[in-house]
Enzyme design. Structure first.
Site, PDB file in Angstrom:
ATOM      1  N   GLU A  45     -16.122  43.863  23.084  1.00  0.00           N
ATOM      2  CA  GLU A  45     -15.014  43.169  22.415  1.00  0.00           C
ATOM      3  C   GLU A  45     -15.223  43.171  20.906  1.00  0.00           C
ATOM      4  O   GLU A  45     -14.281  43.425  20.134  1.00  0.00           O
ATOM      5  CB  GLU A  45     -14.934  41.725  22.915  1.00  0.00           C
ATOM      6  CG  GLU A  45     -13.906  40.874  22.197  1.00  0.00           C
ATOM      7  CD  GLU A  45     -14.241  39.394  22.249  1.00  0.00           C
ATOM      8  OE1 GLU A  45     -13.753  38.661  21.378  1.00  0.00           O
ATOM      9  OE2 GLU A  45     -14.990  38.975  23.154  1.00  0.00           O
ATOM     10  N   ASP A  49     -12.561  45.165  18.446  1.00  0.00           N
ATOM     11  CA  ASP A  49     -11.812  44.476  17.400  1.00  0.00           C
ATOM     12  C   ASP A  49     -11.832  45.292  16.108  1.00  0.00           C
ATOM     13  O   ASP A  49     -10.817  45.407  15.406  1.00  0.00           O
ATOM     14  CB  ASP A  49     -12.420  43.087  17.183  1.00  0.00           C
ATOM     15  CG  ASP A  49     -11.754  42.333  16.055  1.00  0.00           C
ATOM     16  OD1 ASP A  49     -10.544  42.079  16.151  1.00  0.00           O
ATOM     17  OD2 ASP A  49     -12.436  41.997  15.070  1.00  0.00           O
ATOM     18  N   ASP A 118      -9.329  39.423  24.670  1.00  0.00           N
ATOM     19  CA  ASP A 118     -10.716  39.874  24.525  1.00  0.00           C
ATOM     20  C   ASP A 118     -10.965  41.146  25.344  1.00  0.00           C
ATOM     21  O   ASP A 118     -11.608  42.085  24.868  1.00  0.00           O
ATOM     22  CB  ASP A 118     -11.678  38.783  24.987  1.00  0.00           C
ATOM     23  CG  ASP A 118     -11.710  37.586  24.045  1.00  0.00           C
ATOM     24  OD1 ASP A 118     -11.168  37.692  22.929  1.00  0.00           O
ATOM     25  OD2 ASP A 118     -12.278  36.543  24.435  1.00  0.00           O
ATOM     26  N   GLU A 121      -9.483  44.299  23.766  1.00  0.00           N
ATOM     27  CA  GLU A 121     -10.332  44.811  22.693  1.00  0.00           C
ATOM     28  C   GLU A 121     -11.547  45.533  23.268  1.00  0.00           C
ATOM     29  O   GLU A 121     -11.972  46.580  22.748  1.00  0.00           O
ATOM     30  CB  GLU A 121     -10.780  43.668  21.783  1.00  0.00           C
ATOM     31  CG  GLU A 121      -9.644  43.077  20.951  1.00  0.00           C
ATOM     32  CD  GLU A 121     -10.053  41.849  20.175  1.00  0.00           C
ATOM     33  OE1 GLU A 121      -9.332  41.481  19.235  1.00  0.00           O
ATOM     34  OE2 GLU A 121     -11.095  41.243  20.500  1.00  0.00           O
TER      35      GLU A 121
END
Length: 229
Positions: A45, A49, A118, A121
């Protein structure tokens, strides 16, 4: 590692066939299901991102070659925020294949915005590590679709815009009020209203107070702008 039928079906929805299926499994594993022998998706995650951020930064610069940073920043935030990631996750049925612990599963984790965002990502990072940046970028742009070209409307902070509308007309700031809260304890729905000093009013329903307030403000703004058009 051989993927189960449901994960094979998810690969098709995602549009990427994993050379390393373990990356897909890890991206879908919530911390509530982690163990000494099973990694969760938190590190992916973190990476995803950053990959998403770079993809969207490049896409926005390409889409509008003259936009200043002050215009690009809110557009960027609208494209990478958890709400948007969760929307994309729902579109590809990511929640159906999340690997959750019993407590998260019982509390509606497959529908929770934070968990979906989450995991989305993490999926981006898994694709990046399974292949390369070009593949990850192509996947993100395909999944985000028209959001990149229509982000201007989404980037507008409706509550701020409504307050500025009221101030420009020498009115008090808009007032927000919780009208109702319903649904199960683990997944409440909020109905919020917004009222102007001049009497105009609107309301909206969403899974969080903030979202409901933003939606109510946008609804009222649209109505006010429609009157003045």
């Amino acid at each position: 590692m051989k993927l189960s039928a449901d994960l094979k079906a998810f690969e098709k929805r995602l549009g990427h066939s994993f050379e390393r299926p373990d990356l897909l499994v890890r991206a879908l594993t919530h911390p509530s299901m982690s163990s000494p022998t099973r990694e969760d998706n938190q590190r992916l995650e973190f990476l995803g991102d950053r990959v998403l951020g770079l993809v969207m930064s490049e896409a926005l610069l390409k889409a509008d070659r003259s936009a200043a940073e002050g215009l690009l920043a809110p557009r960027f935030n609208a494209l990478v925020r958890k709400e948007t990631c969760a929307e994309v996750a729902r579109e590809i049925g990511l929640g159906d294949v999340l690997k959750l612990g019993r407590s998260e599963m019982m509390s509606g984790g497959r529908r929770k915005q934070a968990l979906l965002g989450d995991a989305m990502e993490a999926i981006i990072a898994a694709v990046y590590r399974d292949s390369d940046f070009e593949t990850a970028r192509a996947l993100v742009l395909r999944l985000w679709g028209k959001r990149v070209s229509t982000v201007e409307a989404d980037a507008r902070d409706a509550k701020t815009a409504l307050q500025e509308w009221a101030q420009a007309r020498k009115q008090q700031p808009p007032k927000y009020e919780e009208i109702a809260r319903d649904g199960p304890p683990h997944q409440p729905m909020f109905t919020m209203s917004v009222t102007l000093e001049s009497g105009e009013r609107a309301q909206a329903r969403a899974g969080s107070k903030r979202q409901a307030e933003q939606s109510a403000a946008k609804s009222l703004l649209d109505a006010l702008e429609g009157k003045s058009a």
